[in-house]
Design an enzyme around this catalytic site. Structure first.
Site, mmCIF file in Angstrom:
data_model
loop_
_atom_site.group_PDB
_atom_site.id
_atom_site.type_symbol
_atom_site.label_atom_id
_atom_site.label_comp_id
_atom_site.label_asym_id
_atom_site.label_seq_id
_atom_site.Cartn_x
_atom_site.Cartn_y
_atom_site.Cartn_z
ATOM 1 N N GLU A 49 5.171 -1.763 0.318
ATOM 2 C CA GLU A 49 3.960 -1.581 -0.489
ATOM 3 C C GLU A 49 3.970 -0.232 -1.205
ATOM 4 O OE1 GLU A 49 0.766 -2.419 2.277
ATOM 5 O OE2 GLU A 49 1.135 -4.579 2.077
ATOM 6 N N ASN A 50 2.945 -0.042 -2.045
ATOM 7 C CA ASN A 50 2.859 1.184 -2.830
ATOM 8 C C ASN A 50 1.399 1.578 -2.993
ATOM 9 O OD1 ASN A 50 2.886 2.856 -5.493
ATOM 10 N ND2 ASN A 50 5.014 2.691 -4.874
ATOM 11 N N SER A 52 0.094 2.685 -5.531
ATOM 12 C CA SER A 52 -0.272 1.990 -6.757
ATOM 13 C C SER A 52 0.043 0.519 -6.482
ATOM 14 C CB SER A 52 0.555 2.526 -7.924
ATOM 15 O OG SER A 52 0.323 1.733 -9.069
ATOM 16 N N TYR A 53 -0.971 -0.240 -6.067
ATOM 17 C CA TYR A 53 -0.748 -1.544 -5.437
ATOM 18 C C TYR A 53 0.190 -2.464 -6.215
ATOM 19 C CZ TYR A 53 -4.618 -0.501 -2.178
ATOM 20 O OH TYR A 53 -5.432 0.053 -1.230
ATOM 21 N N GLU A 60 10.261 -11.397 0.385
ATOM 22 C CA GLU A 60 11.132 -12.410 -0.228
ATOM 23 C C GLU A 60 11.868 -11.814 -1.416
ATOM 24 O OE1 GLU A 60 7.913 -12.561 0.542
ATOM 25 O OE2 GLU A 60 7.191 -14.642 0.633
HETATM 26 ZN ZN LIG Z 1 5.365 -12.376 -2.668
#
Ligand SMILES: [Zn+2]
Length: 165
Positions: A49-50, A52-53, A60
């Site tokens: 994740e980040n 900055s979403y 995957e």
């Molecule tokens: Zn995905």
């Protein structure tokens, strides 16, 4: 895919999921994926994740990008596991990326976080549910009527902007 390959793939998907591999401080939803290449290599992925979403990358896609950037584009199966005790499906964006590199009928194993479920579990007998509570599906099922690379090969109409009369 042999029974042994299926088990190795599911194990590899779990190996992607632990805290040390996944980076999911925002959703707190750990996901692991494992992609089995035609030559038997397994590529593992985790969600990254980040703050900055929009910069977040799912497990995957991590697995697919690792494989393709290492020169592998031919795959036999994909397994996905999360922290929840049920089979969780890939998001829409991942479905499109899977569509790019995987055959429409390639097995996709959606593995419950508490795999293997015991015989007699409530998931037993549900559509697509196989041994241990794994839901087996494909990108053809998950993304019907999809857009893919072959559409870009179709002949063009020459840029007409009005309907033919
Ligand atoms: Zn995905």
């Amino acid at each position: 895919m042999s029974v042994e390959q299926r088990e190795s793939l599911i194990t590899a998907a779990f190996e992607g999921k632990p805290k040390k591999n996944t980076y999911s401080p925002y959703s707190k939803f750990a996901v692991g994926a494992a992609l089995l290449a035609a030559d038997g290599t397994i590529f593992k992925g985790a969600n990254i994740e980040n703050a900055s979403y929009g910069g977040t990358i799912c497990a995957e896609r991590t697995a697919i990008v690792k494989a393709v950037s290492d020169g592998t584009k031919s795959f036999i199966a994909l397994a996905v596991v999360t922290d929840v005790p049920s089979a969780i499906s890939p998001c829409g964006m991942c479905r499109q990326v899977i569509r790019e590199f995987c055959a429409l009928d390639m097995p996709i194993l959606l593995v419950p976080g508490d795999y293997p479920k015991p015989p007699g579990d409530e998931s037993e007998g549900k559509p697509g549910v196989t041994a241990g509570g794994v839901k087996e599906t494909s990108i053809g099922e998950l993304l019907p009527d999809s857009f893919g690379p072959e559409q870009l090969e179709l002949p063009r109409t020459g840029g007409r902007l009005t309907p033919r009369k």
